[in-house]
Design an enzyme around this catalytic site. Structure first.
Site, short mmCIF file in Angstrom:
data_model
loop_
_atom_site.label_atom_id
_atom_site.label_comp_id
_atom_site.label_asym_id
_atom_site.label_seq_id
_atom_site.Cartn_x
_atom_site.Cartn_y
_atom_site.Cartn_z
N TRP A 126 0.81 -1.22 0.00
CA TRP A 126 0.00 0.00 0.00
C TRP A 126 0.85 1.27 0.00
CZ3 TRP A 126 1.97 2.29 4.20
CH2 TRP A 126 2.44 1.47 5.23
N ASN A 127 2.15 1.17 0.29
CA ASN A 127 2.89 2.41 0.56
C ASN A 127 3.13 3.24 -0.71
OD1 ASN A 127 4.70 0.41 -0.28
ND2 ASN A 127 6.38 1.24 0.93
N LYS B 6 -3.25 -8.40 -7.53
CA LYS B 6 -3.91 -8.37 -6.22
C LYS B 6 -3.28 -7.22 -5.44
CE LYS B 6 -4.84 -9.37 -1.86
NZ LYS B 6 -4.40 -8.06 -1.32
N PRO B 7 -3.96 -6.07 -5.40
CA PRO B 7 -3.39 -4.94 -4.66
C PRO B 7 -3.58 -5.12 -3.16
CG PRO B 7 -5.56 -4.37 -5.52
CD PRO B 7 -5.27 -5.78 -5.98
N GLY C 62 6.08 -6.71 -0.53
CA GLY C 62 5.45 -6.53 0.78
C GLY C 62 6.45 -6.88 1.85
N SER C 63 5.96 -7.31 3.00
CA SER C 63 6.84 -7.57 4.13
C SER C 63 7.56 -8.92 3.96
CB SER C 63 6.03 -7.56 5.42
OG SER C 63 5.07 -8.60 5.37
N GLU D 11 10.12 -8.92 -3.40
CA GLU D 11 10.61 -7.57 -3.06
C GLU D 11 10.09 -7.23 -1.67
OE1 GLU D 11 12.51 -5.63 -4.85
OE2 GLU D 11 12.29 -6.25 -6.92
N CYS E 69 10.09 1.56 1.40
CA CYS E 69 10.95 0.38 1.58
C CYS E 69 12.42 0.77 1.47
CB CYS E 69 10.60 -0.70 0.56
SG CYS E 69 10.65 -0.14 -1.14
N GLU F 284 12.89 -3.13 10.60
CA GLU F 284 12.31 -2.08 9.76
C GLU F 284 11.30 -1.30 10.60
OE1 GLU F 284 9.51 -3.23 6.57
OE2 GLU F 284 10.69 -1.97 5.23
P1 NAD Z 1 2.20 -7.11 3.50
O1 NAD Z 1 3.23 -8.15 3.46
O2 NAD Z 1 1.35 -7.00 4.71
O3 NAD Z 1 1.20 -7.26 2.28
C1 NAD Z 1 1.61 -7.22 0.94
C2 NAD Z 1 0.55 -7.86 0.07
O4 NAD Z 1 0.50 -9.26 0.34
C3 NAD Z 1 -0.87 -7.34 0.30
O5 NAD Z 1 -1.51 -7.23 -0.95
C4 NAD Z 1 -1.50 -8.45 1.13
O6 NAD Z 1 -2.91 -8.52 1.01
C5 NAD Z 1 -0.85 -9.67 0.54
N1 NAD Z 1 -0.84 -10.85 1.40
C6 NAD Z 1 -0.89 -10.90 2.75
N2 NAD Z 1 -0.80 -12.19 3.17
C7 NAD Z 1 -0.69 -12.95 2.06
C8 NAD Z 1 -0.56 -14.36 1.84
N3 NAD Z 1 -0.52 -15.22 2.86
N4 NAD Z 1 -0.44 -14.80 0.58
C9 NAD Z 1 -0.46 -13.94 -0.45
N5 NAD Z 1 -0.59 -12.61 -0.32
C10 NAD Z 1 -0.71 -12.12 0.94
O7 NAD Z 1 2.98 -5.75 3.22
P2 NAD Z 1 2.41 -4.26 3.27
O8 NAD Z 1 2.18 -3.89 4.69
O9 NAD Z 1 1.29 -4.09 2.29
O10 NAD Z 1 3.64 -3.44 2.68
C11 NAD Z 1 4.68 -2.95 3.47
C12 NAD Z 1 5.93 -3.76 3.29
O11 NAD Z 1 6.27 -3.81 1.91
C13 NAD Z 1 7.14 -3.16 3.98
O12 NAD Z 1 7.91 -4.18 4.60
C14 NAD Z 1 7.93 -2.55 2.83
O13 NAD Z 1 9.30 -2.40 3.09
C15 NAD Z 1 7.65 -3.52 1.74
N6 NAD Z 1 7.88 -2.91 0.42
C16 NAD Z 1 8.92 -3.38 -0.34
C17 NAD Z 1 9.17 -2.81 -1.58
C18 NAD Z 1 10.30 -3.31 -2.45
O14 NAD Z 1 10.28 -3.02 -3.62
N7 NAD Z 1 11.26 -4.06 -1.94
C19 NAD Z 1 8.35 -1.78 -2.05
C20 NAD Z 1 7.32 -1.34 -1.26
C21 NAD Z 1 7.09 -1.92 -0.02
#
Ligand code: NAD
Length: 487
Positions: free
Chosen positions: A139-140, A163-164, A215-216, A237, A271, A361
């Protein structure tokens, strides 16, 4: 196929107001989307580079026309200032342009040298699309980040099911809508909305060729485990704990400006944001004074938005508390800066390296500034993390040397986050920050499967791969190798 019954709302974190309602797509809907995408991928992949370029150019123009409108949705869903949302769209559009213009050069079939032993062959290499790519986004930066996968995957000839994040579904739907006209309404880019289960269903949907996840790190592990069931390849990522190194000969004004922007912009929810600064002893006081001066002037709610995910404020609070409890000195803000969703800038000096404010982080507007005796120590500390996403270095004379010693995927010298805006540079990390690359030539190839072709042009003078081979032939071959490689 079952009918959606469940819905979820996305909220403006500034007001709590619901700004959109979206279906929770279950496994059946996700599978149906992937099935439609398989067919769309056949059509899209078959169009060839030139026709795809024409259509993606039309999409790029549509995005430019709708820039303010899309930025408005990003701002409403994340709470970030409108100009920050505009900036992310501008960068995403520039990446789309690069991917569109360079796909054929990078991925089209080309000749490679066959080598001495196989000189009777013509060797060619091409990078055809995988088919259907599933993109799971955070979401960031709800446009810039997933577009790093979507634009490059589409330019390479794949269909995408996106899937956003559940916090930012509205802008994802709008992105897909803007493409629809350019692809005659075909499901080349579809959006499935929902929570974790929707993402997990995408990883397991039959027909999915690759998952690009951002994501995380914790979720990245789950995504990889789900994909392992069907041997679906993944691009991961994840988060970071990026360091900035400030050398004794650095332009301190520029370094302080970059540290404050890199640490506080988007409320620190970046990130590749700056979370730790290692500054050389002899310039530490002057540098810190500049950082304090700049950070004190910033206001949450004006210069940057609230925590998009309110639970993140708790993480920031824990890190600030831990940094102070272990002897860190707050020079801007403190525990009182962490509100329920608005978090004011916090700068803490001299934080022990094993504090969670240094090891985890934070994803909030907290900057840790630690002084170090020399550059080697700065590099050692910068590298002493499980993450390895980006870094920045401020140095007049040693920028490249320091960059080369850093264990991470990207480095900005005398700047911050600059690598992300250069489409030709690949973006991604090492260690807990993930693997694989978006952006640049590597980012295009990531969404392809290399195909090697060797075509016999004429009969080989010495045949060795046939039951007709002779002892003399093998002797001649070994003789050639001895001459060529044995000396
Ligand atoms: P998150 O891991 O909570 O969620 C990311 C996505 O994964 C969401 O769409 C979520 O619905 C989905 N998701 C959650 N559980 C899942 C599962 N079990 N299977 C499949 N999909 C699932 O992360 P967030 O809070 O949305 O984003 C923040 C994190 O993203 C931070 O750690 C940030 O550093 C990282 N990030 C990394 C980059 C990069 O390019 N390296 C860029 C932006 C953000």
């Amino acid at each position: 196929m079952s009918v959606d019954v469940e819905k979820f709302g996305s909220r403006d974190p500034r007001t709590g107001e619901i700004v959109g309602t979206h279906p929770v797509h279950g496994a059946a809907e996700v599978r149906a989307a992937v099935t439609r995408a398989v067919e769309a991928a056949g059509w899209w992949g078959g169009l060839g580079f030139a026709e795809r370029r024409r259509r993606l150019t039309a999409w790029r123009r549509a995005l430019v026309h709708r820039l303010d409108d899309l930025a408005g949705t990003v701002s409403a869903e994340t709470g970030k200032p409108l100009d920050d949302a505009r900036l992310e769209l501008v960068l995403a559009i520039d990446h789309l342009d690069w991917a569109t213009r360079n796909a054929q050069r990078v991925l089209g079939r080309r000749r490679v040298g066959p080598g001495l032993l196989m000189s009777n062959q013509a060797a060619t290499l091409a990078y055809p699309p995988i088919g259907v790519v599933g993109v799971i986004g955070p979401w960031n930066y709800p446009v810039f980040t997933p577009m790093g996968s979507i634009a490059y995957a589409l330019a390479a000839g794949n269909a995408v099911v996106f899937k956003p994040s559940e916090l930012t579904p509205g802008v994802a739907v709008a992105l897909a809508d803007t493409l629809a006209e350019a692809v005659d309404g075909r499901p080349v880019l579809q959006v499935v909305t929902g929570l974790a289960d929707t993402g997990a269903a995408l990883c397991r949907a039959p027909g999915i060729g690759k998952i690009a996840f951002t994501g995380s790190t914790a979720t990245g592990r789950r995504v990889m485990a789900a994909c392992a069931e069907n041997l679906v390849p993944v691009l991961i990522e994840c988060g970071g704990k990026d360091a900035m190194i400030v050398d004794s000969d650095a332009d301190l004004e520029a370094a302080a400006d970059a540290a404050v922007w890199g640490g506080m912009a988007n409320a620190g929810q970046t990130c590749v944001g700056v979370e730790r600064v290692y500054v050389l002893e002899e310039v530490a006081d002057e540098f810190t004074a500049k950082v304090v001066d700049k950070a004190r002037g910033l206001r949450a709610g004006t210069d940057f938005g609230p925590m998009t995910m309110t639970s993140q404020a708790e993480v920031v609070r824990r890190h600030v508390d831990d940094a102070l409890a272990r002897g860190g000195r707050a020079v801007v803000g403190g525990p009182e800066s962490v509100g329920e969703s608005l978090v004011e800038p916090v700068v803490v000096l001299d934080v022990p390296e094993d504090s969670c404010a240094v090891t985890e982080e934070t994803f909030g507007p907290l900057l840790v500034v630690n002084r170090v005796p020399d550059v080697d120590e700065a590099v050692r500390r910068a590298n002493a993390t499980a993450y390895g996403l980006g870094a920045s270095v401020f140095s007049a004379a040693r920028g490249e040397k320091i960059a080369a010693a850093l264990r991470c995927g990207m480095v900005a010298i005398n700047g911050v986050i600059s690598f992300a805006g250069i489409p030709a540079l690949p973006f991604g990390g090492v260690g807990d920050s993930g693997f694989g690359r978006i952006h640049g030539e590597d980012g295009l190839r990531e969404f392809t499967r290399p195909q090697a072709v060797a075509r016999r042009r004429f009969g080989a003078p010495v045949v060795v791969t046939s039951f007709r081979r002779t002892a003399w032939g093998m002797k001649a071959l070994v003789g050639i190798v001895r001459l060529r490689h044995g000396r």
